[in-house]
Design a protein around this motif. Structure first.
Motif, mmCIF file in Angstrom:
data_model
loop_
_atom_site.group_PDB
_atom_site.id
_atom_site.type_symbol
_atom_site.label_atom_id
_atom_site.label_comp_id
_atom_site.label_asym_id
_atom_site.label_seq_id
_atom_site.Cartn_x
_atom_site.Cartn_y
_atom_site.Cartn_z
ATOM 1 N N GLY A 33 0.780 -1.236 0.000
ATOM 2 C CA GLY A 33 0.000 0.000 0.000
ATOM 3 C C GLY A 33 0.806 1.277 0.000
ATOM 4 N N LEU A 34 2.136 1.177 0.005
ATOM 5 C CA LEU A 34 2.964 2.387 0.001
ATOM 6 C C LEU A 34 3.147 2.892 -1.426
ATOM 7 N N ASP A 35 2.858 4.156 -1.659
ATOM 8 C CA ASP A 35 3.172 4.759 -2.957
ATOM 9 C C ASP A 35 4.676 4.710 -3.159
ATOM 10 N N LEU A 36 5.112 4.125 -4.260
ATOM 11 C CA LEU A 36 6.555 4.000 -4.465
ATOM 12 C C LEU A 36 6.865 3.893 -5.944
ATOM 13 N N SER A 37 7.923 4.597 -6.338
ATOM 14 C CA SER A 37 8.409 4.469 -7.710
ATOM 15 C C SER A 37 9.915 4.632 -7.685
ATOM 16 N N VAL A 38 10.540 4.422 -8.819
ATOM 17 C CA VAL A 38 11.992 4.521 -8.885
ATOM 18 C C VAL A 38 12.460 5.923 -8.518
ATOM 19 N N GLU A 39 11.610 6.913 -8.757
ATOM 20 C CA GLU A 39 11.995 8.290 -8.427
ATOM 21 C C GLU A 39 12.257 8.473 -6.924
ATOM 22 N N ASP A 40 11.587 7.678 -6.125
ATOM 23 C CA ASP A 40 11.793 7.797 -4.681
ATOM 24 C C ASP A 40 13.195 7.383 -4.256
ATOM 25 N N LEU A 41 13.836 6.593 -5.096
ATOM 26 C CA LEU A 41 15.171 6.100 -4.741
ATOM 27 C C LEU A 41 16.272 7.054 -5.181
ATOM 28 N N LEU A 42 15.972 7.894 -6.164
ATOM 29 C CA LEU A 42 17.051 8.635 -6.821
ATOM 30 C C LEU A 42 17.742 9.679 -5.951
ATOM 31 N N ASP A 60 26.840 9.632 -13.349
ATOM 32 C CA ASP A 60 27.349 8.276 -13.489
ATOM 33 C C ASP A 60 26.148 7.357 -13.706
ATOM 34 N N GLU A 61 25.929 6.947 -14.955
ATOM 35 C CA GLU A 61 24.732 6.184 -15.291
ATOM 36 C C GLU A 61 24.620 4.874 -14.512
ATOM 37 N N ALA A 62 25.722 4.400 -14.056
ATOM 38 C CA ALA A 62 25.730 3.064 -13.442
ATOM 39 C C ALA A 62 24.877 2.993 -12.177
ATOM 40 N N ASP A 63 24.510 4.134 -11.619
ATOM 41 C CA ASP A 63 23.722 4.093 -10.390
ATOM 42 C C ASP A 63 22.225 4.117 -10.637
ATOM 43 N N LEU A 64 21.797 3.956 -11.873
ATOM 44 C CA LEU A 64 20.363 3.956 -12.160
ATOM 45 C C LEU A 64 19.746 2.622 -11.764
ATOM 46 N N PRO A 65 18.809 2.648 -10.821
ATOM 47 C CA PRO A 65 18.199 1.395 -10.392
ATOM 48 C C PRO A 65 17.111 0.942 -11.358
ATOM 49 N N GLU A 66 16.959 -0.350 -11.489
ATOM 50 C CA GLU A 66 15.796 -0.903 -12.171
ATOM 51 C C GLU A 66 14.987 -1.690 -11.143
ATOM 52 N N ILE A 67 13.706 -1.395 -11.073
ATOM 53 C CA ILE A 67 12.846 -2.119 -10.129
ATOM 54 C C ILE A 67 12.175 -3.266 -10.869
ATOM 55 N N LYS A 75 1.938 1.223 -6.233
ATOM 56 C CA LYS A 75 1.972 0.952 -4.795
ATOM 57 C C LYS A 75 2.706 -0.361 -4.521
ATOM 58 N N THR A 76 3.377 -0.419 -3.394
ATOM 59 C CA THR A 76 3.953 -1.703 -2.983
ATOM 60 C C THR A 76 2.801 -2.686 -2.782
ATOM 61 N N ASP A 77 3.064 -3.939 -3.205
ATOM 62 C CA ASP A 77 1.971 -4.919 -3.167
ATOM 63 C C ASP A 77 2.219 -6.052 -2.174
ATOM 64 N N GLY A 78 3.191 -5.872 -1.304
ATOM 65 C CA GLY A 78 3.447 -6.883 -0.278
ATOM 66 C C GLY A 78 4.451 -7.938 -0.715
ATOM 67 N N THR A 79 4.709 -8.033 -2.006
ATOM 68 C CA THR A 79 5.693 -9.011 -2.481
ATOM 69 C C THR A 79 7.071 -8.343 -2.509
ATOM 70 N N PRO A 80 8.114 -9.134 -2.560
ATOM 71 C CA PRO A 80 9.457 -8.547 -2.416
ATOM 72 C C PRO A 80 9.804 -7.561 -3.534
ATOM 73 N N ILE A 81 10.458 -6.504 -3.143
ATOM 74 C CA ILE A 81 10.898 -5.474 -4.084
ATOM 75 C C ILE A 81 12.280 -5.864 -4.583
ATOM 76 N N GLY A 82 12.363 -6.168 -5.872
ATOM 77 C CA GLY A 82 13.650 -6.514 -6.470
ATOM 78 C C GLY A 82 14.220 -5.320 -7.215
ATOM 79 N N ILE A 83 15.474 -5.027 -6.966
ATOM 80 C CA ILE A 83 16.127 -3.879 -7.602
ATOM 81 C C ILE A 83 17.480 -4.326 -8.125
#
Lengths: 359, 359, 359, 359
Positions: A33-42, A60-67, A75-83
């Motif tokens: 239920g948490l609003d979350l996107s890759v932008e939150d990590l940047l 440095d492009e190498a730090d760009l995460p992929e979710i 929203k987070t759905d309770g399953t594991p967040i893979g990055i």
């Protein structure tokens, strides 16, 4: 048991080395239920990444995460967040000296002793690049904490003998911290630190320092008695970061020379609080509702551009000159790493506290 | 998750409060085949127990352990070692003040916040009497370590502003430590500390200090990369003890003002070692084979025989006078507790290291 | 890792052997505020203990629990619940045959292989007496579950070829179960089972059976996807009990010969439920709100009063006659053990589910 | 605690859903020094992937693993092995029916109940595609086991009412298993199964079955007494797989109608072994050195191409027709999944057994 997972209810597991394809991070236990996107990590990843200073601003492009998973329709759905974090192109090059000689201050020798051999490319698993995973996970933790009005902030307290005087750690703002590349919130002190770091670099040397971390809004009752005290888990979390040689909270090592009558924090009403905070927000290892304040000591970068005496893998005496560009002072980039670890501990204990009482 | 178990492969679980029937301790994961009897636990329990000083030498029967299981025909048999400690007769008495008022420096308020109420008899679960279990488990760990020629020893490094000068921590002997009731191995300094503690007690106050802990004989390769670094687990272990506000190893907080060129420990051959030990025996969080040296800061006893300002459970301002006899300085009795926690971490990582390589 | 702890958030750790001083049990993670006393443990312990049948009704004092901690003024206080069971006087006697020969069906040989030697007195750690701890912990779990209107009940479904026909497992009552010493709720079938057990005993033999376990009131949503599915944790819990060789839930092994069109349980509204319950209350390993129904297969008692072929520790062929009185059928006493394990799994997942969503 | 990690010393953590970018898998605790490359993972992944039968032989690129870390110069290096599987292009299409209606036999309803909403694209986290991670990790485990001469093999024992007669499970070879698309090693029975599956598919239905799994070469002494018995951990591992409703080992449910005198396996010498193996290679939950033999029951595929009665998310009665191609029988592809879970349990307990005794 091999130590690549952190946390009990909010669990972070990581893999990866600096000179392989990249890093994987799995966050298990984030409530749905948490609003979350890759932008939150940047933002925190940007604070952590190399090359931020005025001298090296290119991205440095190498730090760009992929979710990969864990978020559905924003929203987070309770399953594991893979990055994942893909490493940039690595020189497939010549690691000769590192391969066969032990760098002073590094884990080269201890890895060889432990595993029988080691990935000698740029530090392998011991590279601080591993902290991209921690910082990304910490950003998720911070967002969860923010929903409960808990804020975690760190700043550089000391570089060499330059120490910032910060009477009220809770008054420091993120803007003040980010105003200087040193991440010291007191501008005059920040300037001094900057000069010192510059001088040290010119001297082909490195310099240590201390980082202070503050959490405000933490409700009373987090932390478990006996072994999993909040202070113990914070200590472990921060000491697990590279280059940290000490951890203290509240009055810290100063208590060694204090008397009880001067150290005890007295209680006052409306609402119940203590007048002073030498206990750093934790009594009996459980949060008191007062700000949590702790400090860590960080050693000078071990890689310095000087020839140093060492031995080869086969035990022959030799000299080594570690190549590559290295931060002359680890402190500025340490701040988001320290915040991340503090946030991970707090969210873990917040979730754990949900089982303290009958509902 | 409620935090009453310590360790991954050598696991200690405890229960009990100071004013109930007593304590239970279960040690799970001790390998089969170790010669062990209750006598092995007694020396460290004696060092831990109250009333050791010249003023109070009578034996306190309540610290007598009973072993319920885990030993067969004089050897550990691989099954969990169950130990109990029966509390002595407790005054069923009047806890009035503690019951309704929060003692400064104690966990009274934080327990109430966490659980909704608390056992107010003598501190309940937060009583340092809980460390009987840790010290007993630590004695088993020490015996296992001794088989591998690993020795753990602690001593009092500082009381108030009196600091012992100990250039070579590995040269200190148990006999030197036990020669003084202060557990400071330098006799002249020990005498100073003793005078200071006496003066503080006469002044109805308490005093803090620092304890140094040393492990020699630790092979290189203990500790896991990333989160379960040996330094991180040592930090957690020691910070989980009551009254500890800081942990540092090797050069510790002094690294904050050091340069890389002065901090790096250089390698020498035959066998491979470092000339100096500012890294405190751990590089990359993995043991290097050099002595592991760390220090912890311990606050002055919170219970002092003075009236202190506080609030009641319902939030009314009031004063409290904590009754009962309390150590004016926690340091002497802390030494075996600190040793126990260090031993528990080392044996746990020693067992974990058995999976590092293919056999 | 040595396997003497069960559960993640509601954790039970045990120690003890049948012919030592007794057993210790520590329950960690019970929320504060539950009314609890030793009386709450007694009914299930009475159902578990030996000597209940008409033939042997005298009270066995050895099953009296002592609670050491975790309860304050009649309520759980959030700290670990410590319980001990003192063993009765054991014959210090002659275990000769068991000592040097391997009993068929027992763990004598496997323990020797694992640890290099074993406690040969009455089975040591493998004695089913160990389940006193599980049953006591299960009683606490059941009381927590009852607050959420979750009820766990087991009964004997099969003894040898005598099988009880129970079309609606949720309609069985505790009274029906306890009405017969066999713990089969159908009186006519219970009588048949009793005759069979008697006949088997007269024949100096033993007989196997099956136990069915039912939980009603379990809310939908318990269990974690992937590895910690509720069905997986129930299976582990029940298979960890002595003598259990199989576990199935819902339609169980019968699904092997079913078609999807006959096996699928269809959904109906008001409130959402399934018309049938071949899924045994779990879909995707997560509770569906329908009753959880599972069965376990229990082997005939391995100790039978007959001479059996075996080998000595040194590998010589020989015969063994296991002495002592043994239940000719384990089923009646298994019921409370099975209920306890089911209750432990449910309370653990109930606490875990508190982190599934944002609050 | 959210259940996406399996194992204690050899730990597998996974993330991913069927219709997102793909899956991540981190294997932590693999000892250093094992020869390993991506080729080692491919055979079992090929056995697991969809579209293997004569009808659909084209390669599904989406199952190609990428290894991110944990291998250096062809050998595991002790650091975590990170693996990803990129999903193929997913139709971003119309999931309408699944989105708002609950598929019978699936976890749609239970996920909604648990998390408040769910990823409705193709099953999300509950998709059996998640087993790519398990099978990859299992391949690593198998390779470690092979070094110790332990072999794990599964085969289809039953489809509907067609049951293979396999008197000696240890005599079955991988070649026999792979000779038929059914993975039943008895060719005549395999042909019958194939006909049955074809008939069921023509009938727009699905069919269940049973898989038998065998481990040979397992040394005596694996498994921990009490809670982490080998049988309990095997049961959990296999029950954690989708569609498994039952687990039994050795004589399994047949023990319910057996007598002790017929069930007990008697010991013989040279070397010590049992003449029969009704105990399925485990006594007291610890391996006996005899082959480990177990069976699992697998339900018929829940997705059948028929209209079925169900309800909408808002509780309205309706019908649903699940689209897409689904295996009419899960058994053939289950075999490598079952082998993987068995291998993961065995390697975990093999590593755990290294702490059983003093060295």
């Amino acid at each position: 048991m091999a130590g690549n997972t952190f946390g009990k209810l909010f669990r972070v597991t990581t893999a990866g080395v600096s000179h392989g394809p990249g890093y994987l991070c799995i966050i298990d236990g984030c409530p749905a239920g948490l609003d979350l996107s890759v932008e939150d990590l940047l933002p925190d990843l940007a604070r952590r990444k190399p090359g931020q200073s005025k001298l090296t601003t290119q991205r440095d492009e190498a730090d760009l995460p992929e979710i990969w998973s864990g978020i559905f329709e924003g929203k987070t759905d309770g399953t594991p967040i893979g990055i994942s974090f893909r490493n940039g192109d690595q020189r497939s090059g010549d690691y000769g000296d590192i391969k066969d000689k032990y760098r002073p201050g590094h884990a080269d020798y201890t890895f060889d002793a432990k595993y029988g051999f080691r990935d000698y490319r740029g530090g392998g698993r011991t590279s601080a690049r591993e902290t991209v995973c921690r910082v990304a996970a910490g950003a998720v933790a911070k967002k969860l904490l923010a929903r409960e009005n808990i804020r975690v902030l760190g700043y550089v307290k000391q570089v060499g003998s330059v120490i910032a005087d910060i009477p009220d750690p809770t008054a420091v703002t993120l803007e003040q911290v980010e105003a200087s590349p040193t991440r010291c919130p007191i501008s005059a002190t920040a300037a001094e630190m900057e000069s010192l770091i510059d001088a040290v670099r010119m001297d082909r040397d490195s310099i240590g320092g201390a980082c202070e971390l503050v959490a405000v809004g933490v409700p009373p009752g987090l932390g478990e008695p006996v072994f999993d005290k909040l202070k113990a888990d914070l200590g472990k979390a921060l000491l697990s970061l590279p280059a940290v040689l000490g951890f203290e909270y509240g009055a810290g090592f100063a208590v060694a020379s204090m008397r009880g009558s001067e150290n005890n924090d007295l209680f006052s009403p409306n609402p119940i609080h203590t007048d002073t905070n030498r206990h750093g927000g934790m009594l009996g290892g459980i949060s008191s509702g007062m700000p949590i304040v702790c400090r860590v000591a960080i050693k000078p970068t071990s890689s310095i551009p000087r020839s140093q005496k060492t031995v080869t893998r086969s035990g022959e005496p030799t000299d080594i000159l570690v190549r590559g560009r290295h931060d002359p002072c680890l402190l500025p980039r340490f701040v988001p790493m320290g915040e991340a670890m503090m946030a991970l501990v707090l969210i873990d204990h917040l979730l754990r506290s949900r089982s303290s009482k009958l509902k």
